[in-house]
Scaffold this active site. Sequence first.
Site, mmCIF file in Angstrom:
data_model
loop_
_atom_site.group_PDB
_atom_site.id
_atom_site.type_symbol
_atom_site.label_atom_id
_atom_site.label_comp_id
_atom_site.label_asym_id
_atom_site.label_seq_id
_atom_site.Cartn_x
_atom_site.Cartn_y
_atom_site.Cartn_z
ATOM 1 N N GLU A 172 -0.899 -8.648 -2.534
ATOM 2 C CA GLU A 172 -1.775 -7.566 -3.005
ATOM 3 C C GLU A 172 -1.870 -7.525 -4.525
ATOM 4 O O GLU A 172 -2.348 -6.553 -5.111
ATOM 5 C CB GLU A 172 -1.262 -6.225 -2.466
ATOM 6 C CG GLU A 172 -1.267 -6.128 -0.953
ATOM 7 C CD GLU A 172 -2.634 -5.729 -0.359
ATOM 8 O OE1 GLU A 172 -3.278 -4.828 -0.884
ATOM 9 O OE2 GLU A 172 -3.038 -6.363 0.651
ATOM 10 N N HIS A 246 0.935 0.720 -1.878
ATOM 11 C CA HIS A 246 1.288 -0.208 -2.961
ATOM 12 C C HIS A 246 2.411 0.420 -3.795
ATOM 13 O O HIS A 246 2.509 1.653 -3.877
ATOM 14 C CB HIS A 246 0.093 -0.437 -3.899
ATOM 15 C CG HIS A 246 -1.017 -1.245 -3.296
ATOM 16 N ND1 HIS A 246 -2.340 -0.953 -3.495
ATOM 17 C CD2 HIS A 246 -0.993 -2.368 -2.524
ATOM 18 C CE1 HIS A 246 -3.099 -1.844 -2.865
ATOM 19 N NE2 HIS A 246 -2.313 -2.705 -2.254
ATOM 20 N N CYS A 364 -4.679 1.737 -10.711
ATOM 21 C CA CYS A 364 -5.306 0.818 -9.745
ATOM 22 C C CYS A 364 -6.530 0.152 -10.342
ATOM 23 O O CYS A 364 -6.909 -0.947 -9.949
ATOM 24 C CB CYS A 364 -5.767 1.555 -8.495
ATOM 25 S SG CYS A 364 -4.480 2.436 -7.633
HETATM 26 O O1 SUG Z 1 -6.643 -1.122 -0.870
HETATM 27 N N1 SUG Z 1 -8.797 1.646 -1.030
HETATM 28 C C1 SUG Z 1 -7.952 0.700 -1.711
HETATM 29 C C2 SUG Z 1 -7.258 1.391 -2.866
HETATM 30 C C3 SUG Z 1 -6.524 0.419 -3.726
HETATM 31 C C4 SUG Z 1 -5.685 1.099 -4.741
HETATM 32 N N2 SUG Z 1 -5.029 0.152 -5.562
HETATM 33 C C5 SUG Z 1 -3.773 0.243 -6.008
HETATM 34 N N3 SUG Z 1 -2.903 1.085 -5.528
HETATM 35 N N4 SUG Z 1 -3.400 -0.600 -6.901
HETATM 36 C C6 SUG Z 1 -6.922 0.086 -0.763
HETATM 37 O O2 SUG Z 1 -6.384 0.834 0.062
HETATM 38 C C7 SUG Z 1 -10.481 2.323 0.582
HETATM 39 C C8 SUG Z 1 -11.863 1.866 0.902
HETATM 40 C C9 SUG Z 1 -12.584 2.775 1.852
HETATM 41 O O3 SUG Z 1 -11.931 3.420 2.660
HETATM 42 O O4 SUG Z 1 -13.849 2.814 1.761
HETATM 43 C C10 SUG Z 1 -9.646 1.242 -0.081
HETATM 44 O O5 SUG Z 1 -9.773 0.096 0.244
#
Ligand code: SUG
Length: 440
Positions: A172, A246, A364
Amino acid sequence: MREFNFDGLVGPTHNYGGLAPGNVASTINEGQVSNPREAALQGLAKMRFVHGLGIGQGVLPPHPRPSLRALRTLGFSGSDEHVLARASREAFHLVRLASSAAAMWTANAATVAPAADTQDHKLHVTPANLQAMFHRAIEADTTTKVLRAIFADTSRFVVHDALPGGGQFADEGAANHTRLSVSGRPAVHVFAWGRRAWGDFVGPKKYPARQTLEASQAVARLHQLDPERTLFVQQTAEGIDAGAFHTDVLAVGTGCFMMLHERAFNDLRGVIVRLRELLGDRFCYELATEDELPSKDAVAAYPFNSQLIEKDDGTIEILAPKDSEETPRAKDFLERVVAGRNPVTAVRYLDVRQSMHNGGGPACLRLRVPLEPEETTAISARVFYSESLAAELDAWVHKHYRDRLTPNDLSDPLLARESMTALDELTRILRLGSVYDFQT
Ligand code: SUG
């Protein structure tokens, strides 16, 4: 060496798809009306703010969405309009997966090791394969192309292929990686993982663990890091089950400082002791207990998903999401950190709510890339923040982005066309060349 934060520009299809189980905000906000224009402008405002603090700022472009290529690989064929119409009719959930603007969270784009830390003295970048979820796994190809277009000078930069497929190597990116350093000593890299492909471990019961230990180890090897100064720590099962999918939901670190929740890592005391051994007494940390800041509040308000802004004088400012200011326990914790014996001198709050509603806070939205001055000049793409670039991007967003998107709009062939037109123009603004599948 200067750290640049490469923020992801939010794409024109930014929407709330409810696509990420284990990411509480994504689940809660499924189906809400989104505002891609506001989301992109909030992102640009953050870049302007960070740049204004004297910090290196860069930008990474969105990916083509809906990904007609992904839908074609799943058997939908014919013209772009046909592909979208048939997929919408027969398997609308696939259209939703192919339409996510999730590439905006560039902390998941890759893991980076600066030249100072690698054996061959080149900067190493490994794009994340994001195997855990389909809507994110489709990012790796474009991410690799974009990073190779930017870090094109192969005498200085190595952009690896993403780790090969198979859930055993689910990676990730930098969201599970922290680089710590104090002057006079080599840096330390902390890789966190949620599950292991081979060997026993106690994992979460409710939500999926995404990153594997084996993936983290492979990235550390590819980056030629000193094994003596590389730690592999497990995210707690309780933390993941509370919504910390994460590491950067419960921990953040920079330089000699870490701010973390007691549910961030297993064997927390052991990790701290080891960091002290490797970094010496200058290493310091602030820890929130479950009593002080319940993980539920930490997950809802994202105080640990702050950016830690290190100034030239060694002091640190916390750039937290506005949601933390509005959540009393999160705010109290951050204020305690500011008042504590550590390099932190201030906390500032920023509105990135459009992103927060999908579980993405300030940290993020950015990929940290530490660059030497010669490395910066070796990059010819126009990806470094300047007022003139920001003004062009601002105008570009106003020209191309809608201010309202419902899930049903994702089937609109005009949206797909608008997105391609916008992205094509963007590659010219950023001088990236052809990086998108629809351009080749
Ligand atoms: O992978 N949200 C992302 C958020 C990523 C956050 N990044 C970090 N923590 N570094 C994920 O969960 C949601 C998309 C949606 O539901 O439309 C999403 O993919």
